[in-house]
Design a protein around this motif. Sequence first.
Motif, PDB file in Angstrom:
ATOM      1  N   LEU A 113      -4.367  34.674 -46.937  1.00  0.00           N
ATOM      2  CA  LEU A 113      -3.351  34.883 -47.574  1.00  0.00           C
ATOM      3  C   LEU A 113      -3.126  33.614 -47.717  1.00  0.00           C
ATOM      4  O   LEU A 113      -2.568  32.669 -46.705  1.00  0.00           O
ATOM      5  CB  LEU A 113      -2.224  35.108 -48.118  1.00  0.00           C
ATOM      6  CG  LEU A 113      -0.961  34.816 -49.050  1.00  0.00           C
ATOM      7  CD1 LEU A 113      -1.393  35.798 -50.273  1.00  0.00           C
ATOM      8  CD2 LEU A 113       0.552  35.364 -48.803  1.00  0.00           C
ATOM      9  N   ARG A 114      -3.041  32.403 -48.728  1.00  0.00           N
ATOM     10  CA  ARG A 114      -2.880  31.754 -49.171  1.00  0.00           C
ATOM     11  C   ARG A 114      -1.976  31.389 -49.553  1.00  0.00           C
ATOM     12  O   ARG A 114      -1.876  31.706 -50.890  1.00  0.00           O
ATOM     13  CB  ARG A 114      -3.693  30.475 -49.484  1.00  0.00           C
ATOM     14  CG  ARG A 114      -3.526  28.704 -50.193  1.00  0.00           C
ATOM     15  CD  ARG A 114      -3.892  28.008 -50.831  1.00  0.00           C
ATOM     16  NE  ARG A 114      -2.789  26.730 -51.587  1.00  0.00           N
ATOM     17  CZ  ARG A 114      -2.669  25.390 -51.259  1.00  0.00           C
ATOM     18  NH1 ARG A 114      -3.060  25.156 -49.465  1.00  0.00           N
ATOM     19  NH2 ARG A 114      -1.721  24.917 -51.690  1.00  0.00           N
ATOM     20  N   PRO A 115      -0.357  30.880 -49.826  1.00  0.00           N
ATOM     21  CA  PRO A 115       1.224  31.310 -50.471  1.00  0.00           C
ATOM     22  C   PRO A 115       1.171  30.186 -51.360  1.00  0.00           C
ATOM     23  O   PRO A 115       1.010  29.284 -51.083  1.00  0.00           O
ATOM     24  CB  PRO A 115       2.465  31.968 -49.881  1.00  0.00           C
ATOM     25  CG  PRO A 115       2.027  31.247 -48.496  1.00  0.00           C
ATOM     26  CD  PRO A 115       0.053  30.700 -47.965  1.00  0.00           C
ATOM     27  N   THR A 116       2.301  30.614 -52.142  1.00  0.00           N
ATOM     28  CA  THR A 116       2.405  29.401 -53.736  1.00  0.00           C
ATOM     29  C   THR A 116       2.813  28.064 -52.694  1.00  0.00           C
ATOM     30  O   THR A 116       3.416  28.721 -51.909  1.00  0.00           O
ATOM     31  CB  THR A 116       3.729  30.367 -54.717  1.00  0.00           C
ATOM     32  OG1 THR A 116       3.081  31.008 -55.117  1.00  0.00           O
ATOM     33  CG2 THR A 116       4.224  29.028 -54.778  1.00  0.00           C
ATOM     34  N   HIS A 117       2.794  27.381 -53.540  1.00  0.00           N
ATOM     35  CA  HIS A 117       3.094  26.148 -52.358  1.00  0.00           C
ATOM     36  C   HIS A 117       4.588  25.495 -52.431  1.00  0.00           C
ATOM     37  O   HIS A 117       5.224  25.964 -53.038  1.00  0.00           O
ATOM     38  CB  HIS A 117       3.335  24.483 -53.160  1.00  0.00           C
ATOM     39  CG  HIS A 117       2.807  23.102 -52.442  1.00  0.00           C
ATOM     40  ND1 HIS A 117       3.735  22.341 -52.653  1.00  0.00           N
ATOM     41  CD2 HIS A 117       2.292  22.905 -51.049  1.00  0.00           C
ATOM     42  CE1 HIS A 117       3.330  21.554 -51.401  1.00  0.00           C
ATOM     43  NE2 HIS A 117       3.378  21.482 -50.856  1.00  0.00           N
ATOM     44  N   GLY A 118       5.588  25.125 -51.190  1.00  0.00           N
ATOM     45  CA  GLY A 118       6.461  25.653 -50.802  1.00  0.00           C
ATOM     46  C   GLY A 118       7.418  26.927 -51.168  1.00  0.00           C
ATOM     47  O   GLY A 118       7.904  26.557 -50.361  1.00  0.00           O
ATOM     48  N   ALA A 119       6.412  27.927 -50.933  1.00  0.00           N
ATOM     49  CA  ALA A 119       7.068  29.253 -50.594  1.00  0.00           C
ATOM     50  C   ALA A 119       7.489  29.497 -48.801  1.00  0.00           C
ATOM     51  O   ALA A 119       8.419  29.983 -48.521  1.00  0.00           O
ATOM     52  CB  ALA A 119       6.640  30.330 -51.130  1.00  0.00           C
TER      53      ALA A 119
END
Length: 378
Positions: free
Chosen positions: A118-124
């Motif tokens: 997983l690459r999460p939502t940027h800043g999450a």
Amino acid sequence: MAVKDVVALGGHRVGAGNPTVLAGAPVETADADAVRLLRLAGAAVAGIARTDELAFALSGANAHYGMPPNPAAPELVSGGSTSGPAAAVAAGLADLGLGTDTAGSVRVPASVCGLYGLRPTHGAVSLDGVLGLAPSFDTVGWLAADPGVLHAVGDVLLPPGMPVRPGRLFVVAPPGSAERGTTSAREGPVEVAARLADALDVRLVVGPMREDPDAAALLAAFRAVQAAQAWRLHGPWITAHPGALDAEVEARFRVGATIDADAERRAERLIAEGRARLLDRIGADTWIVRPATAGPAHPRSAGREERDTWRQATLACTVAASAYGLPSCVVPTAPAALAAAGPADPRPAPVGVAIVGPPDADRALLAAAVALGRSALT
């Protein structure tokens, strides 16, 4: 967990895949936020794992420390720059690989090693205690062989929020990319999306949608901003330590020194406009399913030209989620399909499929990965 060597562990130094960096680094006094939270939740650190130098590559080839193995495809690289954690998980030495993803550095190793990532939502997820590369795109990411582990890590690291379920799945399979490496024993994006649509009871749409009217322009803009930011972060150190980096990696950094403020602003504007168009087009209820990489990993013996060709084609698969700050979850092709190949029909090299959702759909993507894992067993 195997921790990428850009993430702080109290009592250890961050070496970032380079012996000169390691020699001059201070001993960290505290864990990075992500490590601290995972330890509190019961995780243990199995070891510090290799990375491409300063996390600025995608192959896992390190001129100083060599290439980590790819247990899923021994003749191929493990992908980078979260190469060591991926190798450790694929070899069964760790349950979890904790790393970073700027342009695909978790998703690429997950794809070519047959893992979930997983690459999460940027800043999450907090980046405190993590050595950066390009702050506009940097994320903490993770990978695992078990989708349940991937999901459990999300429960610890991701902010609370309602899952964003899809109303439809849109399948994108660009000609000449990952489907070029498929075989009858491996699923492609359409087959994975069909299983996912069935598991989630949502509509499946297959078509030639592109994230931006000019994908090449998006890639060029992303690379300009990434290089400019990477040079601001690391250029002074590189200048003060001539020859410390592998020549290919140093050349990649030095591109950033050639990008002036106006060019960087134009690139940032192009990215912002492309993101707005994409989100307007897909809304909050569409997920995009696409190849995670441009086919299997390249051979360990590949020369520079072959590596560069593979890297550029793979960036075309990964860059939209990176540039637009969207969550992207890589799932491996069905284990049953891979296991069907016997000694006379060698097991095909892994190629993952990426599910890209709208901002903050992270938890729903992880739930989807678990659903896909269960469907592969039935």
